[in-house]
Design a protein around this motif. Sequence first.
Motif, mmCIF file in Angstrom:
data_model
loop_
_atom_site.group_PDB
_atom_site.id
_atom_site.type_symbol
_atom_site.label_atom_id
_atom_site.label_comp_id
_atom_site.label_asym_id
_atom_site.label_seq_id
_atom_site.Cartn_x
_atom_site.Cartn_y
_atom_site.Cartn_z
ATOM 1 N N LYS A 107 54.559 -17.680 20.867
ATOM 2 C CA LYS A 107 53.445 -16.638 21.195
ATOM 3 C C LYS A 107 54.368 -15.412 21.480
ATOM 4 N N LYS A 124 46.570 -16.403 14.282
ATOM 5 C CA LYS A 124 46.737 -17.386 15.603
ATOM 6 C C LYS A 124 47.998 -18.376 15.243
ATOM 7 N N SER A 126 50.535 -20.943 15.828
ATOM 8 C CA SER A 126 50.944 -21.836 16.647
ATOM 9 C C SER A 126 51.925 -23.036 16.260
#
Length: 201
Positions: A107, A124, A126
Motif C-alpha cells: 500500500k 485498489k 492488493s
Amino acid sequence: MLAVIDVPTTTWLGQRDHLLLTLMFNTGARVSELIGVRVADVALGPTSCVRLHGKGRKQRSLPLWKATAAEIRHWLRLNPQLAPASALLPRRDGQPMTRANVAQRLKGAVAAAAQTHPELAALKVSPHLVRHSTAMSLLQSGADPCDIALWLGHESPSTTHMYVEADLAMKQRALARLKPPEVKPARYRPPKGLMQFLRSL
C-alpha cells in the motif's frame, strides 16, 4: 507494477520491500508462499529459481529473472546474518513478515508511485492483484494457460480460464476502438467454363 516496484529508496526496509515486490511480480506467489520463503529455498546460479511452499504442503520451483537473482545476491551480501533457515524477507526483528506487513508495505509503495503515476490512486492494488498481474503478463507473453496454472500452483487448469476470458475482453475492447474498414465484399463471379459445366449436369 513496474512503477510500484521502482519506488526509489535506499533504507534497509526500502531495499527489502523492493525485493519483496520484485519477487511478488516475478513469481505471482501467494502472500503465504512469499513470507514462507527461506534463504535455503533460493538457488542462485546460471539458472536461478525459488522454491515455494504452497497449499497442502505442495512445493513448486519457479525460475527467477536475472535481475531478481542479482537483487537477492545483493540482499544476502547486505545481510550476512541470514542463515539458510532464516526468512529471506524478515522484519527488523528477524522474524518472517506477516500478511498484514506485506499488504501495508505494498500500500505504501502504491501511494508513493501514485505521485508520479496518478492513475494508480484509483486502483485498489492488493497482493492478490499482483498475482493476477503476473498471470496476465504470462498469458499476454504467449504462455499456455496450463503452464500458467502450474506456475501459480492452481489445482486445476480451469482456474486459469478467467485470465483467458479477461485477456479476450481486453482485446475486444481494443478492437472496438478500431474503425472497421468500409470495404464492400466482392461478389463471386464463377468462370464461364464452370457455369457451362454445371448447366450440362
